[in-house]
Write a protein that holds these residues in place. Structure first.
Motif: not given
Length: 259
Positions: A183-189, A196-200, A205-208
């Motif tokens: 599991p990981a989370s990417v937070s941007r801006e 935006e924060t994406l958690t997957a 996440l790499a594919a998205t």
């Protein structure tokens, strides 16, 4: 009264200009000089705050040259504030060298609390925040794979800074080394209009993000720590339980002198 600091590290907003503190504004008003990564960026902030102060560029490419001159001025009594383009100076930004040399010469240094991108990203991830490790930027080339291998078994939550043009590569490599299901989370801006924060899982996440035509904004990547093996956890837990059930070696229930 405590001695007035010769150098004060002043955190600045990472996006939303309302995030600057009253103490930071007062400090910027009182100092003689503001050291900044980019005079244009800091100039706009000071203009927004209706402050007029001399600005001097202090960044990774000139800090070794600037430090001796700055120390001379600080020793004569000038007061300076150090800011970065965004966030707290000294965290993946210039600052350490000047702070170290000030302290070595007995010059007072102060650091104000304030904005930093890693804390909101960590808390928004939903992963454990009791124990975490901030890794900053991974090595761009030399030592990168070695660092990833070292971190693969780290059980603490991991926090990285990453640029938008390299985030997909980093996610892909982390998925290969840590496992695509970690599991990981990417937070941007963060704190900005298009936050935006994406958690997957890492692989997802790499594919998205890889499917996007463009990625903008500075990024904080949070990765859940590795899970300890069940047998290892049981061993430590049973040991802790035994320690709680028995008195200390000296026969006393507690060595606390205040008990």
């Amino acid at each position: 009264m405590p001695e007035a600091a010769a150098l004060t590290l002043v955190p600045t907003p990472i996006g939303n200009l309302e995030d600057i503190t009253l103490r930071a504004i007062r400090t910027l008003r009182e100092v003689d000089l503001v050291l900044c990564e980019d005079t244009r960026t800091s100039g706009r902030l000071l203009q927004h705050l209706e402050l007029k102060k001399p600005l001097l560029a202090y960044h990774l490419h000139n800090e070794h040259k600037q430090v001796p001159h700055l120390l001379e001025r600080l020793a004569k009594g000038e007061r300076m504030a150090l800011v970065s383009d965004a966030g707290t100076p000294g965290i993946s930004d210039p600052g350490f060298l000047l702070v170290r040399e000030c302290l070595a010469r007995g010059l007072a240094v102060e650091c104000l609390p304030g904005p930093t991108a890693l804390v909101p990203a960590l808390l928004k991830s939903g992963f454990g925040a009791e124990r975490f490790a901030f890794e900053g930027f991974l090595p761009a080339k030399k030592g990168r794979q070695t660092r990833l291998q070292e971190l693969a078994r780290e059980t603490r939550t991991l926090i990285f800074y990453e640029s938008p043009h390299r985030i997909v590569k980093t996610l892909t490599q982390l998925a290969e080394v840590f496992g695509s299901e970690r599991p990981a989370s990417v937070s941007r801006e963060l704190t900005k209009l298009f936050e935006e924060t994406l958690t997957a899982p890492l692989g997802e996440l790499a594919a998205t993000l890889g499917a996007r035509p463009a990625i903008k904004g500075e990024i904080v990547l949070v990765v859940e720590g590795a899970k300890q093996e069940r047998s290892e956890r049981s061993k430590y837990h049973s040991r802790d339980d035994r320690d709680d059930d028995h008195p200390d070696d000296d026969g006393d229930a507690d060595d606390d002198p205040d008990a």
